[in-house]
Every structure is written in C-alpha cells, then in structure tokens.
Design a protein around this motif. Sequence first.
Motif, short mmCIF file in Angstrom:
data_model
loop_
_atom_site.label_atom_id
_atom_site.label_comp_id
_atom_site.label_asym_id
_atom_site.label_seq_id
_atom_site.Cartn_x
_atom_site.Cartn_y
_atom_site.Cartn_z
N ASP A 141 -48.30 -9.62 34.80
CA ASP A 141 -49.36 -9.42 34.04
C ASP A 141 -49.27 -8.68 32.94
OD1 ASP A 141 -50.79 -10.74 35.98
OD2 ASP A 141 -51.10 -9.14 37.19
N THR A 142 -48.02 -9.06 32.13
CA THR A 142 -47.75 -8.31 30.73
C THR A 142 -47.41 -9.29 29.83
OG1 THR A 142 -45.42 -7.93 31.45
CG2 THR A 142 -46.89 -6.17 32.00
N LYS A 143 -47.60 -9.14 28.61
CA LYS A 143 -47.29 -9.92 27.62
C LYS A 143 -45.80 -9.61 26.89
CE LYS A 143 -52.14 -10.79 26.69
NZ LYS A 143 -53.02 -10.85 25.72
N GLN A 144 -45.14 -8.65 27.27
CA GLN A 144 -44.01 -8.15 26.61
C GLN A 144 -42.68 -8.28 27.81
OE1 GLN A 144 -45.13 -4.38 24.93
NE2 GLN A 144 -44.72 -5.24 22.75
N THR A 145 -41.68 -8.70 27.00
CA THR A 145 -40.39 -8.52 27.87
C THR A 145 -39.49 -7.55 27.33
OG1 THR A 145 -40.70 -10.79 28.44
CG2 THR A 145 -38.39 -9.80 28.66
N LEU A 146 -38.97 -6.63 28.11
CA LEU A 146 -38.05 -5.69 27.69
C LEU A 146 -36.58 -6.39 27.88
CD1 LEU A 146 -37.29 -2.77 27.17
CD2 LEU A 146 -36.83 -2.34 29.41
N VAL A 147 -35.92 -6.49 26.53
CA VAL A 147 -34.66 -7.20 26.48
C VAL A 147 -33.43 -6.11 26.26
CG1 VAL A 147 -33.32 -9.02 24.87
CG2 VAL A 147 -35.81 -9.17 25.56
N LEU A 148 -32.46 -6.33 26.91
CA LEU A 148 -31.16 -5.46 26.71
C LEU A 148 -30.06 -6.19 26.66
CD1 LEU A 148 -32.91 -4.01 29.53
CD2 LEU A 148 -31.82 -2.09 28.76
N ASP A 149 -29.50 -5.76 25.52
CA ASP A 149 -28.20 -6.75 25.04
C ASP A 149 -27.30 -6.06 25.50
OD1 ASP A 149 -26.36 -8.29 24.00
OD2 ASP A 149 -26.78 -8.05 21.80
N CYS A 150 -26.17 -6.37 26.48
CA CYS A 150 -25.14 -5.75 26.86
C CYS A 150 -23.83 -6.31 26.57
CB CYS A 150 -25.11 -5.50 28.52
SG CYS A 150 -26.89 -4.97 29.08
N HIS A 151 -22.46 -5.60 26.60
CA HIS A 151 -21.36 -6.27 26.44
C HIS A 151 -20.16 -5.51 26.97
CE1 HIS A 151 -20.77 -3.09 23.64
NE2 HIS A 151 -19.50 -3.37 23.38
N TYR A 152 -19.03 -5.79 27.28
CA TYR A 152 -17.97 -5.33 27.97
C TYR A 152 -16.93 -4.61 27.12
CZ TYR A 152 -19.19 -8.04 32.34
OH TYR A 152 -19.77 -8.24 33.40
N PRO A 153 -16.88 -3.29 26.97
CA PRO A 153 -15.99 -2.91 26.02
C PRO A 153 -14.44 -3.14 26.31
CG PRO A 153 -17.73 -1.19 26.48
CD PRO A 153 -17.63 -2.31 27.60
N GLU A 154 -13.76 -3.46 25.19
CA GLU A 154 -12.40 -3.96 25.54
C GLU A 154 -11.62 -2.70 26.34
OE1 GLU A 154 -10.37 -5.42 22.21
OE2 GLU A 154 -11.91 -6.93 21.65
N ASP A 155 -11.83 -1.48 26.10
CA ASP A 155 -11.24 -0.50 26.49
C ASP A 155 -11.56 0.04 28.15
OD1 ASP A 155 -13.74 0.60 25.60
OD2 ASP A 155 -12.75 2.48 25.05
N GLU A 156 -12.43 -0.80 28.49
CA GLU A 156 -13.08 -0.33 29.84
C GLU A 156 -12.84 -1.59 30.86
OE1 GLU A 156 -14.31 2.24 30.84
OE2 GLU A 156 -14.59 3.40 28.84
N VAL A 157 -12.58 -2.60 30.12
CA VAL A 157 -12.30 -3.92 31.32
C VAL A 157 -11.10 -3.65 31.96
CG1 VAL A 157 -11.95 -6.37 31.53
CG2 VAL A 157 -13.98 -5.70 29.75
#
Length: 284
Positions: A179-195
């Motif tokens: 029952d909401t009209k908005q979507t929370l969007v989170l753009d994520c990625h893998y840092p090279e020094d953490e993988v």
Amino acid sequence: MLLARALRAAAALRPPLRHPPRRLLLLSASSSARALLPPPAAAPPLARSLWQLGGGWRTALLRPRRGSAGGVSCGCGGLHTEGDKAFAQFLTDEIKEEKKIQKHKALPKVSGGWELEVHGTEAKLVRKIAGERVTVTFNINNSIPPSDEEETQEEQKPDEQEPDLTSTPNFVVEVVKDDTKQTLVLDCHYPEDEVGHEGEEESDIFTIREVSFQPTGESDWKDTNYTLNTDSLDWALYDHLMDFLADRGVDNTFADELIELSTALEHQEYIKFLEDLKSFVKCQ
C-alpha cells in the motif's frame, strides 16, 4: 486506236529525265550525310554484354565465388575457409575444457527463501517478508574484474594453477512496502579491495553506493528524483542503511552466495556463447 498508238509513240520518243525522282534524292542525301559524319563510338563490350544478359550476369558478379581464398561450401551459401575450420576445432576443444572445470551444472540456490528468476544474463532474487517485497537484480555482463597479469605472474608459483575467475556484479536492492507508491532503491557494489578477504567478519564485503526513491510499478526510473550518494554520507546514517538491508536478508552471507550464483551463471552463459559461436562459424 490510231490516237492511242500515237500517244504511245510520243512517249517512247520523250527524252529521259534529267533529275532522279524526289525519293531517290532524299535517300542519296541521307547517305551522303552519314558518310560525312564520324563513325559512332563502339559500346564497351562488358557493358553491352551485361545489358544483353540482364540480371543473370549481375547476380553472378555479386555472388561470392566458391572455392576462393581456400574456402569450401557446405551448401548454405556462406564462406568457409581453412581458418574457419581451425577456429571451429579450437572452439570444440575450448568448450570441452570449460565443461571440465565447471563447478555447477545447475545454478546454486541462495539461502533465506529467495526465489530466482533468470532472463539471459539478468537474474532477479525475490523475497517476501512481513508485508514487504525485497527484490535484488543483477547482470553478469562485465561482472568479472580485470586482472593484472604482471602481479598474477609474480604471485603465482610455477606449480600453481591459475586463479578461478569470480563474478562480482553490481546489484540493485528494491524494497516495496504494501500500500505504498514509492520504492526504496539501493545501488550496491563489491569494492575490489574487499572481495576475497577472509577472516574479516566485521568488514562488509559489499557497499551501498546510491539510495533513491522511485515510483512503484514503473520500469523506467526518473532521473529527476533525488539520489543520495554515500561518498560524503554521515557514517551513522550509512550504518543504519546497512542494518536496514541486513534485517531483510541482504548481508555478508547473502553477498557471498550472490557471488557464487553470479559466477556460476556467468560461466554457464560463457559456455553457451562458445557453443553459439562454434555453430555460427561452422554454419550449423
């Protein structure tokens, strides 16, 4: 009777015409004019033969010559060379080797009740929990980070095998409440020094890069909506965002399993690409 004979006799005694008839004059004048004009240039024999033979010759000129450049034909009308034959054999051997080292014949599952949807190179994980729908979307294209050949050769010992390729795609998390009209969007990625770093339980192996709200149910997101970049974000707010994701199943365990799933999907699509390329080269 006597009058008719007299007329015929007079006609016989008439002197011959001094000038030829008009028709003879016209013919003789045209012949003389043609004799004075230069002879017409002869049409090139090739152009003439093309016009006479019509479309058959033009089609033959456009059609590739069979057997040229060492090529052979399989009846499909395409060009096949000795290089194509060697290329197809190389692809056959490459496919066999890739299938030997393939770890997952079927795509691995992600724990936590995630449902997997795959459309080509794009995959989507969906989870429903307590009136919310969480969707994680990623694409395996360009998901393998480039390796430094010099560093790899220096670190690798002669008896060691080459390191396995790992797919670490960017992924987008969408959280939708009922029952909401908005979507929370989170753009994520893998840092090279953490993988690939093990033994660091407190460190997150993925990071949030951007956060925004987008209209629910619309495939095209609006660039006019405010987007929060986390590079200059307060760390307290950033930690709350990471906890928000962890409470919904997007944590380090999920990120590790996502890498395994993406790597398996990337390898699967790579083998399929090699098979398609082989069929294209062989014209099958």
